[in-house]
Design an enzyme around this catalytic site. Structure first.
Site, PDB file in Angstrom:
ATOM      1  N   SER A 339       0.828  -1.207   0.000  1.00 20.42           N
ATOM      2  CA  SER A 339       0.000   0.000   0.000  1.00 20.42           C
ATOM      3  C   SER A 339       0.870   1.268   0.000  1.00 20.42           C
ATOM      4  O   SER A 339       1.691   1.418  -0.889  1.00 20.42           O
ATOM      5  CB  SER A 339      -0.970  -0.066   1.187  1.00 20.42           C
ATOM      6  OG  SER A 339      -1.995   0.874   1.036  1.00 20.42           O
ATOM      7  N   ASP A 425      -9.280  -6.322  -4.039  1.00 28.39           N
ATOM      8  CA  ASP A 425      -8.765  -5.094  -3.423  1.00 28.39           C
ATOM      9  C   ASP A 425      -9.566  -3.903  -3.936  1.00 28.39           C
ATOM     10  O   ASP A 425      -9.548  -3.595  -5.135  1.00 28.39           O
ATOM     11  CB  ASP A 425      -7.277  -4.935  -3.759  1.00 28.39           C
ATOM     12  CG  ASP A 425      -6.612  -3.849  -2.918  1.00 28.39           C
ATOM     13  OD1 ASP A 425      -7.312  -2.910  -2.501  1.00 28.39           O
ATOM     14  OD2 ASP A 425      -5.397  -3.956  -2.681  1.00 28.39           O
ATOM     15  N   HIS A 459      -7.511  -5.770   0.478  1.00 27.10           N
ATOM     16  CA  HIS A 459      -6.341  -4.908   0.609  1.00 27.10           C
ATOM     17  C   HIS A 459      -5.519  -5.295   1.841  1.00 27.10           C
ATOM     18  O   HIS A 459      -5.836  -4.899   2.967  1.00 27.10           O
ATOM     19  CB  HIS A 459      -6.825  -3.460   0.724  1.00 27.10           C
ATOM     20  CG  HIS A 459      -5.727  -2.450   0.622  1.00 27.10           C
ATOM     21  ND1 HIS A 459      -4.993  -2.246  -0.520  1.00 27.10           N
ATOM     22  CD2 HIS A 459      -5.229  -1.574   1.539  1.00 27.10           C
ATOM     23  CE1 HIS A 459      -4.108  -1.286  -0.321  1.00 27.10           C
ATOM     24  NE2 HIS A 459      -4.239  -0.863   0.933  1.00 27.10           N
TER      25      HIS A 459
END
Ligand SMILES: *[C@@H]1O[C@H](CO)[C@@H](O)[C@H](O)[C@H]1NC(C)=O
Ligand SMILES: *[C@@H]1O[C@H](CO)[C@@H](O)[C@H](O)[C@H]1NC(C)=O
Ligand SMILES: *[C@@H]1O[C@H](CO)[C@@H](O)[C@H](O)[C@H]1NC(C)=O
Length: 633
Positions: A339, A425, A459
């Site tokens: 991320s 995600d 995610h």
């Protein structure tokens, strides 16, 4: 636990030097370069007061092969604080009953076995003098009694002398200068006139052939300033050291006579920045030194607002529990990230492509995707990737490379890249990763890029051991998903090619160390939203000196130490593989900052300034300094 052996060694090797003296450098303003003198091998000793006393003990125990003796006023055993300020100010100052001497002796022996410090056998013939004022309420006598007990396990009893009966408070004892004896109340500069020439007494015990002289025998011109910077890689402030130190060089020693060397460590609030040269002038050494041909080195600490506000020597770990550098194989460093850490890993890889061999990216996007705008970061770079202008970002990359802000992109060609995106995600959608693939394909040979965009994950960092359910878009802290996918292993295997599989259970918990990040951010990590503490996993073999690779793993937003503690560093899926394959894993840590970075993300849109993503980016350069520290040889 390790000592700053390499760095401290610089002091001693430079100061011991050999015969011959260069002339004082007349071309620079300020303090001159420390010269070499004709110093007798095996005749060096140390002493110190308070934090300087703890430092003197550390120095003595660490370099016992080089040191002949130590004089200690108001200090405690080696590693008394066990790396914690809370223990430093309690057990090691006022509640000595809690000092675990036997344990500290074991720690010493284990450090010696690892080679972090010299063999303890050298201490046997060392000479030690211990001084504790009967009215000292700052470092109470019990602490010195524990030190006595500690030293007694290593040093022959006839070599240890002590005086615990002088009615002094907390200070350096003199017979010429200072505040009143007989009271517990002592103030700056913490020198007490108790009619006790402690400098002479200690030196006489250590060398035994010392002629008495008082401070008046000192020749003021022989007290010199010198430039400390060169001993701290040009940045003494990063480790709370002053730019300038003092050294007293008796006339005979300046003329080339064989001389002894003594190092005197001042206490807290006694450095040059606080009291100038008062300690170096009045601590009671120079008169004796002049008469007996002893050079006295007074290294100087400087205050550091956040980590060391009182200007103390580091005896609890503000410069980090590990100062050790390891045997890191050049050209074998890699990065990965999740991320915001993925965007950071891309930045780091592209910027430092001359030293980064490969990158593993989970849920990130191209270099400078946000182009300096938070508004773009949270739109095109997360869920509307169709607007990511890859051609423009490539042009920008070339501009930065041409101007030297990043390494030449030609380095990327033989780099190895692994890209991971979960099909579910919804935070950084797979299309962003597709744009990253397109970006990388322009630079990296196609056979070096591997992707897995087919795992039904939301995610998060993908694991095969730990985390929330696979197969759903809903993921919560700590954003690690158990999709039966060992992403740490998969990425490292792709980058290095010869990795043996191991799961998280191969991790040895004690090998995950904390370290002080402040030193890599000029003492103010918070200004660039960095935590004061970072993690590093150092496999046992690497601690023992084996040649090791280095990998940097960047956590995501809401995944730093302040949010989830060491969960990412423990469960990110790297350490087991690292332990078995001799890879050191550095986990630098971001801290949230209410104003600029509330979620504790790596800077990939510009909250630290427009150069956030290039080599001199404030977080980028700090992480690079960590890498350099670990790998310096
Ligand atoms: C400590 O020093 C004082 C002052 O010199 C002296 O009177 C006393 O005997 C010494 N005590 C010990 C135990 O050496
Ligand atoms: C001190 O040493 C540093 C590093 O070697 C050097 O950059 C600096 O110019 C020196 N300072 C002075 C005043 O000579
Ligand atoms: C991605 O990983 C899964 C799980 O290991 C595997 O079944 C799949 O074949 C991989 N996909 C690609 C494209 O490598």
């Amino acid at each position: 636990m390790k000592m700053a052996k390499l760095r401290l060694l610089l002091w001693i090797s430079l100061a011991l030097g050999s015969t011959g003296s260069s002339s004082v450098d007349g071309h620079t303003e300020g303090a001159a370069k420390l010269e070499s003198y004709n110093v007798d091998a095996g005749e060096t000793s140390v002493s110190g007061l308070s934090s300087g006393a703890f430092m003197a003990v550390q120095f003595h125990v660490s370099f016992s092969s080089t040191l002949k003796g130590a004089g200690i006023t108001a200090g405690g055993p080696f590693y008394c604080a066990e790396g914690l300020i809370s223990i430093a100010v309690s057990s090691c100052a006022v509640t000595p009953a809690l000092i675990p001497v036997a344990q500290l002796v074991l720690l010493t022996k284990s450090d010696a076995a690892y080679g972090f410090i010299d063999s303890t056998s050298y201490l046997e013939n060392s000479r030690v003098f211990l001084i504790s004022g009967a009215k000292d309420t700052v470092v109470v006598q019990g602490v010195m009694e524990k030190l006595d007990e500690y030293y007694s396990t290593f040093v022959k009893s006839e070599n240890i002398a002590r005086n615990f009966s002088i009615p002094a408070g907390h200070g350096q004892l003199s017979n010429v200068y200072g505040s009143k004896c007989g009271t517990a109340t002592v103030s700056s500069p913490y020198i007490i006139n108790c009619d006790y020439p402690s400098g002479f007494v200690m030196l006489q015990h250590i060398y035994s052939d010392i002629t008495y002289a008082d401070d008046n025998a000192m020749i003021p011109e022989n007290l010199l300033e010198f430039n400390q910077s060169e001993f701290f890689a040009g940045f003494p402030g990063l480790v709370s050291m002053d730019t300038t130190g003092y050294v007293y060089v008796p006339t005979q020693c300046q003329k080339g006579s064989a001389c002894r060397l003594h190092i005197a460590f001042h206490g807290c609030r006694q450095g040059r920045g606080t009291i100038g040269d008062v300690f170096a002038v009045h601590a009671g050494y120079n008169g004796v030194a002049e008469m007996n041909n002893i050079i006295v080195l007074y290294p100087q600490v400087v205050k550091s607002t956040l980590t060391n506000p009182y200007g103390c020597w580091d005896w609890w770990g503000y410069t980090g529990p590990f100062y050790e550098s390891y045997n890191v194989v050049a050209g074998e460093t890699s990065v990965s990230g999740f991320s915001s850490g993925a965007f950071m890993a891309v930045q780091f890889h592209v910027s430092f492509s001359s030293i980064v061999k490969g990158a593993g990216i989970t849920a990130g996007g191209p270099f400078y995707c946000a182009d300096g705008y938070f508004s773009l970061a949270i739109t095109r770079c997360t869920f509307s990737p169709i607007f990511i202008p890859v051609d423009y970002l490539m042009a920008l990359t070339e501009t930065y490379a041409t101007s030297g802000l990043i390494d030449p992109t030609s380095n990327l060609e033989s780099s190895r890249v692994f890209l991971i995106s979960g099909t579910k995600d919804i935070v950084v959608v797979p299309g962003v990763m597709t744009k990253l693939e397109e970006y990388y394909s322009n630079y990296v040979k196609s056979e070096n890029i591997e992707i897995n965009f087919s795992i039904p994950a939301g995610h998060g960092q993908l694991s095969n051991m730990y985390g929330s359910n696979c197969g759903t878009s809903i993921v919560t802290a700590p954003y690690i998903i158990n999709c039966d996918y060992p992403s740490g292993f998969v990425m490292l295997q792709h980058i290095y090619g010869d990795i043996t599989y191991a799961d998280d259970n191969a991790m040895i918990p004690e090998n995950l160390l904390e370290f002080d990040q402040s030193q890599f951010f000029s003492g103010f990590p918070g200004l660039v939203s960095m935590d004061t503490i970072g993690y590093v996993y150092v496999p046992t073999q690497c601690q023992n000196g084996a040649a090791c690779r280095l990998h940097i793993a960047f956590h995501g937003c809401l995944q730093g130490r302040g949010m989830v503690g060491d969960v990412f560093a423990v469960h990110g899926g790297y350490n087991g593989v690292a332990e078995i394959n001799n890879i050191i894993v550095l986990y630098p840590q971001v801290a949230s900052n209410i104003l600029i970075n509330p979620y504790g993300c790596w800077d990939w849109w510009g909250y630290t300034g427009p150069l956030y993503g290039v080599k001199e980016g404030l977080q980028m350069a700090g992480v690079k300094r960590m890498l350099d520290r670990i790998a310096q040889s």
